[in-house]
Design a protein around this motif. Structure first.
Motif, PDB file in Angstrom:
ATOM      1  N   LEU A   2       0.903  -1.058   0.146  1.00 49.97           N
ATOM      2  CA  LEU A   2      -0.021  -0.115  -0.124  1.00 49.97           C
ATOM      3  C   LEU A   2       0.761   1.439  -0.119  1.00 49.97           C
ATOM      4  O   LEU A   2       0.732   2.453  -0.670  1.00 49.97           O
ATOM      5  CB  LEU A   2      -0.932  -0.008   1.209  1.00 49.97           C
ATOM      6  CG  LEU A   2      -1.947  -0.921   1.323  1.00 49.97           C
ATOM      7  CD1 LEU A   2      -2.888  -0.784   2.516  1.00 49.97           C
ATOM      8  CD2 LEU A   2      -2.978  -0.751   0.199  1.00 49.97           C
ATOM      9  N   THR A   3       1.735   1.325   0.943  1.00 48.01           N
ATOM     10  CA  THR A   3       2.907   2.233   0.876  1.00 48.01           C
ATOM     11  C   THR A   3       3.496   2.555  -0.510  1.00 48.01           C
ATOM     12  O   THR A   3       3.731   3.780  -0.707  1.00 48.01           O
ATOM     13  CB  THR A   3       3.752   2.175   2.191  1.00 48.01           C
ATOM     14  OG1 THR A   3       3.043   2.129   3.185  1.00 48.01           O
ATOM     15  CG2 THR A   3       4.802   3.302   2.301  1.00 48.01           C
ATOM     16  N   LEU A   4       3.907   1.482  -0.930  1.00 51.41           N
ATOM     17  CA  LEU A   4       4.801   1.591  -2.263  1.00 51.41           C
ATOM     18  C   LEU A   4       3.713   2.286  -3.308  1.00 51.41           C
ATOM     19  O   LEU A   4       4.287   3.014  -4.004  1.00 51.41           O
ATOM     20  CB  LEU A   4       5.396   0.329  -2.650  1.00 51.41           C
ATOM     21  CG  LEU A   4       6.526  -0.119  -1.719  1.00 51.41           C
ATOM     22  CD1 LEU A   4       7.028  -1.544  -2.209  1.00 51.41           C
ATOM     23  CD2 LEU A   4       7.719   0.612  -1.878  1.00 51.41           C
ATOM     24  N   ARG A   5       2.699   1.513  -3.478  1.00 52.41           N
ATOM     25  CA  ARG A   5       1.713   2.070  -4.398  1.00 52.41           C
ATOM     26  C   ARG A   5       1.495   3.678  -4.182  1.00 52.41           C
ATOM     27  O   ARG A   5       1.424   4.302  -5.253  1.00 52.41           O
ATOM     28  CB  ARG A   5       0.487   1.273  -4.381  1.00 52.41           C
ATOM     29  CG  ARG A   5       0.466  -0.199  -5.109  1.00 52.41           C
ATOM     30  CD  ARG A   5      -0.841  -0.721  -5.146  1.00 52.41           C
ATOM     31  NE  ARG A   5      -0.908  -1.925  -5.089  1.00 52.41           N
ATOM     32  CZ  ARG A   5      -0.479  -2.791  -6.128  1.00 52.41           C
ATOM     33  NH1 ARG A   5      -0.146  -2.384  -7.130  1.00 52.41           N
ATOM     34  NH2 ARG A   5      -0.424  -4.288  -6.127  1.00 52.41           N
ATOM     35  N   ALA A   6       1.104   3.972  -3.071  1.00 48.94           N
ATOM     36  CA  ALA A   6       0.770   5.349  -2.939  1.00 48.94           C
ATOM     37  C   ALA A   6       1.920   6.442  -2.853  1.00 48.94           C
ATOM     38  O   ALA A   6       1.657   7.483  -3.375  1.00 48.94           O
ATOM     39  CB  ALA A   6       0.285   5.474  -1.389  1.00 48.94           C
ATOM     40  N   SER A   7       3.078   5.793  -3.097  1.00 53.01           N
ATOM     41  CA  SER A   7       4.208   6.530  -3.361  1.00 53.01           C
ATOM     42  C   SER A   7       4.545   6.423  -4.834  1.00 53.01           C
ATOM     43  O   SER A   7       5.709   7.127  -5.349  1.00 53.01           O
ATOM     44  CB  SER A   7       5.161   6.156  -2.593  1.00 53.01           C
ATOM     45  OG  SER A   7       5.038   5.871  -1.214  1.00 53.01           O
ATOM     46  N   GLY A   8       3.849   5.686  -5.654  1.00 52.15           N
ATOM     47  CA  GLY A   8       4.041   5.846  -7.059  1.00 52.15           C
ATOM     48  C   GLY A   8       4.677   4.814  -7.799  1.00 52.15           C
ATOM     49  O   GLY A   8       5.278   4.696  -8.832  1.00 52.15           O
ATOM     50  N   ALA A   9       5.247   3.605  -6.782  1.00 55.08           N
ATOM     51  CA  ALA A   9       5.954   2.595  -7.316  1.00 55.08           C
ATOM     52  C   ALA A   9       5.272   1.561  -8.118  1.00 55.08           C
ATOM     53  O   ALA A   9       4.199   1.621  -8.202  1.00 55.08           O
ATOM     54  CB  ALA A   9       6.573   1.591  -6.239  1.00 55.08           C
ATOM     55  N   LEU A  10       6.097   1.230  -9.120  1.00 57.58           N
ATOM     56  CA  LEU A  10       5.644   0.436 -10.165  1.00 57.58           C
ATOM     57  C   LEU A  10       5.639  -1.193  -9.678  1.00 57.58           C
ATOM     58  O   LEU A  10       7.045  -1.929  -9.805  1.00 57.58           O
ATOM     59  CB  LEU A  10       6.226   0.650 -11.594  1.00 57.58           C
ATOM     60  CG  LEU A  10       5.936  -0.537 -12.646  1.00 57.58           C
ATOM     61  CD1 LEU A  10       4.439  -0.272 -13.171  1.00 57.58           C
ATOM     62  CD2 LEU A  10       6.807   0.163 -13.722  1.00 57.58           C
ATOM     63  N   ILE A  11       5.021  -1.762  -9.273  1.00 55.87           N
ATOM     64  CA  ILE A  11       5.084  -3.454  -8.561  1.00 55.87           C
ATOM     65  C   ILE A  11       5.375  -4.033  -9.867  1.00 55.87           C
ATOM     66  O   ILE A  11       4.387  -4.348 -10.664  1.00 55.87           O
ATOM     67  CB  ILE A  11       3.612  -3.759  -7.862  1.00 55.87           C
ATOM     68  CG1 ILE A  11       3.445  -2.582  -6.654  1.00 55.87           C
ATOM     69  CG2 ILE A  11       4.086  -5.030  -7.001  1.00 55.87           C
ATOM     70  CD1 ILE A  11       4.675  -2.603  -5.742  1.00 55.87           C
ATOM     71  N   PHE A  12       6.315  -4.683  -9.786  1.00 54.78           N
ATOM     72  CA  PHE A  12       6.922  -5.301 -11.171  1.00 54.78           C
ATOM     73  C   PHE A  12       6.812  -6.642 -11.167  1.00 54.78           C
ATOM     74  O   PHE A  12       6.787  -7.215 -12.397  1.00 54.78           O
ATOM     75  CB  PHE A  12       8.360  -5.078 -11.268  1.00 54.78           C
ATOM     76  CG  PHE A  12       8.767  -4.978 -12.718  1.00 54.78           C
ATOM     77  CD1 PHE A  12       8.509  -3.612 -13.277  1.00 54.78           C
ATOM     78  CD2 PHE A  12       9.903  -5.873 -13.300  1.00 54.78           C
ATOM     79  CE1 PHE A  12       8.938  -3.387 -14.573  1.00 54.78           C
ATOM     80  CE2 PHE A  12      10.370  -5.552 -14.609  1.00 54.78           C
ATOM     81  CZ  PHE A  12       9.551  -4.567 -15.141  1.00 54.78           C
ATOM     82  N   GLY A  13       6.559  -7.439  -9.943  1.00 54.96           N
ATOM     83  CA  GLY A  13       6.483  -8.814 -10.170  1.00 54.96           C
ATOM     84  C   GLY A  13       6.818  -9.570  -8.647  1.00 54.96           C
ATOM     85  O   GLY A  13       7.222  -8.852  -7.941  1.00 54.96           O
ATOM     86  N   LYS A  14       6.657 -10.870  -8.636  1.00 50.48           N
ATOM     87  CA  LYS A  14       7.115 -11.597  -7.316  1.00 50.48           C
ATOM     88  C   LYS A  14       8.295 -12.249  -7.746  1.00 50.48           C
ATOM     89  O   LYS A  14       8.301 -12.879  -8.515  1.00 50.48           O
ATOM     90  CB  LYS A  14       5.713 -12.569  -7.010  1.00 50.48           C
ATOM     91  CG  LYS A  14       4.531 -11.787  -6.851  1.00 50.48           C
ATOM     92  CD  LYS A  14       4.317 -10.714  -6.081  1.00 50.48           C
ATOM     93  CE  LYS A  14       4.367 -11.232  -4.543  1.00 50.48           C
ATOM     94  NZ  LYS A  14       3.072 -11.537  -4.293  1.00 50.48           N
ATOM     95  N   THR A  15       9.164 -12.284  -6.634  1.00 52.82           N
ATOM     96  CA  THR A  15      10.433 -12.973  -6.583  1.00 52.82           C
ATOM     97  C   THR A  15      10.646 -14.154  -5.969  1.00 52.82           C
ATOM     98  O   THR A  15      10.053 -14.237  -4.803  1.00 52.82           O
ATOM     99  CB  THR A  15      11.387 -11.953  -6.197  1.00 52.82           C
ATOM    100  OG1 THR A  15      11.072 -11.432  -4.849  1.00 52.82           O
ATOM    101  CG2 THR A  15      11.602 -10.613  -7.343  1.00 52.82           C
ATOM    102  N   HIS A  16      11.100 -14.986  -6.468  1.00 53.76           N
ATOM    103  CA  HIS A  16      11.550 -16.267  -5.598  1.00 53.76           C
ATOM    104  C   HIS A  16      12.108 -16.260  -4.203  1.00 53.76           C
ATOM    105  O   HIS A  16      12.799 -15.533  -3.971  1.00 53.76           O
ATOM    106  CB  HIS A  16      12.503 -17.086  -6.388  1.00 53.76           C
ATOM    107  CG  HIS A  16      11.823 -18.163  -7.460  1.00 53.76           C
ATOM    108  ND1 HIS A  16      10.704 -18.882  -7.120  1.00 53.76           N
ATOM    109  CD2 HIS A  16      11.887 -18.311  -8.664  1.00 53.76           C
ATOM    110  CE1 HIS A  16      10.308 -19.442  -8.149  1.00 53.76           C
ATOM    111  NE2 HIS A  16      10.864 -19.050  -9.151  1.00 53.76           N
ATOM    112  N   THR A  17      11.495 -17.099  -3.412  1.00 52.32           N
ATOM    113  CA  THR A  17      12.097 -17.193  -2.132  1.00 52.32           C
ATOM    114  C   THR A  17      11.975 -18.630  -1.642  1.00 52.32           C
ATOM    115  O   THR A  17      11.757 -19.576  -2.458  1.00 52.32           O
ATOM    116  CB  THR A  17      10.726 -16.570  -1.042  1.00 52.32           C
ATOM    117  OG1 THR A  17      10.881 -16.786   0.168  1.00 52.32           O
ATOM    118  CG2 THR A  17       9.463 -17.281  -1.558  1.00 52.32           C
TER     119      THR A  17
END
Lengths: 441, 441
Positions: A108-123
């Motif tokens: 939520l914080t990243l989106r509200a700050s304009g970030a482009l959520i790029f994908g999910k990384t392996h864990t």
């Protein structure tokens, strides 16, 4: 632009986007980079260019005055963190293709700050377990990128995205940073909300941040509002007035020649830069932190994974199951003594750390290990555990190189809730460590 | 059956279902009870009889040998806990009709144990805030059911379901239990995973359990595997060998005559039953627990709600916003001192509590308050805060009545991770307190 887009830091992307020289949709250059490199690095658990491009176009439509401080910056997200637009699969057969429509608090914080959520990384499975995902180290695909934030460390180290989110319960953020030759900040425990992440150890789980540039970590601390009580001075740190405490800790016998060499080089470089360095012997109580950390993870993991164990026991990695069935017969008494002893040591280590510009300690035992199937072991977290459970902020600062040409970083550590001061220090120290031989390119 | 279904305890439902005298689908009698009573009590934030009946039929199809320990028992779920089959709305306009497809860890455990997830119960916004939801006290609709677990307390007290889940960050489980005349167990912090719940304070948030029968709490402790290191003896507690420590604490001046009367009656009844009672004066350090608790909630709430604040500030209750903007300018130093001081007191209070069969302390300041629009204040949590932040298990034991005929309970408290011993004690104490005048019917 003199540099190709994928080489830009988050700070550079923000500046270029702000001045109109870059649109968010230009992130298609990063998509191309992913498509070129993912067959080797395999950092992504889920990657959907169409959704990324749609998000980018939506961000481009936001009027300039309403744009956030991360406008247009691509961020990879470890696949234990819930995201509304992508599945969250936890590298667990139980959650294959699972897609809760939920954004974690940090998202939520990243989106509200304009970030482009790029994908999910392996864990690794649930950010636990020794068994690694398919991800390889971008600097040598035969080697591990570390874990459990394997994909996040690798895709930042490989110039696929400038930023990524990881988590750390043992050494899951700092160790991959060292192995991939990048920066990572593991902030003070709970300084960034860990809501919306699969839980392992409530006392230890901490959201972590990856970048290739320390300025990008500053940017992220602003976004997440990590504020010291006393902000650091505007002027850069004067290294001739700085004093660094080198902490070997009880784990030192695990340090391999590659790390001992980085350690000695770091000291020499800092002294050459005019700084004072001294070795810090921690009180003997601190020698127990490894076992106390283990007790806490074991017993908190018991609570955390009970629901999955009761629902689908056959689909859990034995590493997870052993927590729930309490294979070691750890007692509540041991758990509580671990809590109480560690809590007693937190203000003690704060006081010790406050005597120095920063503490310095190894991030890893060695270069990234060579991958061996089927375990794909992600490496030894011994040097990270105590700082995680003590809740202190840690930054991995790259700079050194091992005998196999792989990066080695060192950890800078400061008292709880002094992220700003710590990064202020790192900005100068990284320039010194940069003479250690590692160059990310 | 001599009793109508809605009057049965969970333990009775399990026994009757096991012996084939009851099917899970018979829960339609509870649905009828909800439909009859909800216009007055308004305990449900979301209730969908079709989904409940479909789940009931699916449970009825499970072969006998594969049935869990809660097979067929209806459980109400506070609407801050994610459930796959129902929306989770947090009593927040931001999350109206929001439906993440996610089961919280505790829901996984309940489902694997055969529970019938019955619907979502009303809460205050994000289980924070003084402002109450539309729910009324079933014993007097003019009065509050307490909060923030308003709906869970009310629907159990109103015989709509035998069990419900709440949460407690201040007094949100124990206070509604007292107001509604029922039992509640707030276990040791994190003894039940809080994963999959909206977060407020990571240090304080605790999953809570409601029932009308102490045996049902035993059942739930089995389901959630709350195991003491030393299990209590099989034989019932001999009250003539018991010693209770009555703890007024620094909050005592807030106790109203109704509670003082319950307190004195409890002492007399226990003495009459042959038990020893003594007043316990806590060390003066404990007087600071209220302010330390407040500092922690304030600063942890800042991290917890940052994402919502940045996304949709205008839709947050000002009570939530004040955390994020740090209206009181609370410092990190105050936050850390609060952490460290409380951590220091946890083993101290464990030792004090271990000297007694149980500690006894008020659950509330008074009977349930009369509701006043528009705030619908859910009552004063002062007596609960310290036990929450100290992480000790607490059971509300009903038994007493105030001048307005409303129930009043007292809290029994024991050292961390001694839920089994505490419930062993409660089984005898509740019979003594039952002479206090309250009868749930």
């Amino acid at each position: 632009m003199s540099k190709p887009l994928h080489k830009l830091s988050a700070t550079e992307v923000v500046a270029l986007t702000r001045s109109g020289k870059l649109s968010v949709e230009d992130a298609k250059a990063l998509i191309a980079r992913v498509q070129e490199r993912d067959p080797v690095v395999k950092g992504w658990a889920h990657f959907d260019p169409e959704i990324v491009l749609a998000s980018a176009r939506a961000l481009d439509k936001i009027p300039t005055e309403k744009r956030g401080p991360l406008h247009g910056v691509a961020v990879g997200v470890k696949d234990v963190i819930y995201t509304k637009d992508f599945p969250t699969q936890q590298f667990s057969p139980i959650y294959k293709d699972d897609h809760p429509k939920l954004d974690a608090s940090c998202i939520l914080t990243l989106r509200a700050s304009g970030a482009l959520i790029f994908g999910k990384t392996h864990t690794t499975e649930f950010a636990t377990c020794q068994k690694g995902p398919p991800t390889s180290n971008p600097h040598d695909p035969k080697r591990s990128p570390g874990g459990s934030s394997s994909g996040s460390g690798a895709v930042v180290g490989d110039f696929q995205v400038p930023l990524a989110l990881g988590t750390q319960t043992g050494g899951s953020t700092i160790r991959p940073a060292s192995y991939n030759g990048i920066f990572a900040l593991k902030p003070t425990w709970n300084a960034i909300s860990r809501e919306g992440l699969k839980m392992y150890s409530i006392t230890c789980d901490t959201l972590g941040l990856y970048s290739r540039d320390v300025k990008d970590l500053d940017l992220l601390t602003e976004v997440f509002r990590l504020k010291d009580d006393v902000p650091p001075p505007a002027a850069p740190l004067d290294l001739t007035k700085a004093k660094f405490g080198f902490v070997k800790s009880h784990v030192w016998p695990k340090a391999q020649p590659s790390v001992i060499s980085a350690w000695e080089t770091a000291k020499e470089l800092l002294v050459a830069a005019g700084a004072e360095v001294e070795e810090v012997d921690l009180p003997t109580d601190f020698d127990n932190l490894g076992i106390w950390h283990r007790n806490i993870l074991h017993m908190e993991g018991q609570a955390a994974f009970l629901g999955d164990y009761l629902s689908t026991p056959e689909q859990l990695d034995p590493w997870v199951t052993k927590h729930v069935v309490n294979d070691t017969a750890t007692t509540r008494k041991e758990q509580l003594e671990s809590y109480d002893n560690i809590a007693r040591l937190r203000p003690v280590i704060d006081s010790i750390a406050a005597k120095y510009t920063a503490l310095i300690t190894p991030s890893v035992t060695d270069e990234a290990p060579v991958l061996e199937e089927p375990l794909r072991f992600t490496g030894d977290a011994s040097f990270n555990l105590m700082w995680t459970v003590l809740h202190l902020p840690v930054v991995n600062v790259p700079g050194f190189v091992g005998p196999n040409g792989m990066p080695i970083g060192l950890s800078l550590v400061s008292p709880r809730y002094t992220e700003q001061a710590l990064l202020h220090t790192v900005r100068q120290v990284e320039k010194v460590f940069a003479k250690g031989g590692w160059k990310l390119e």
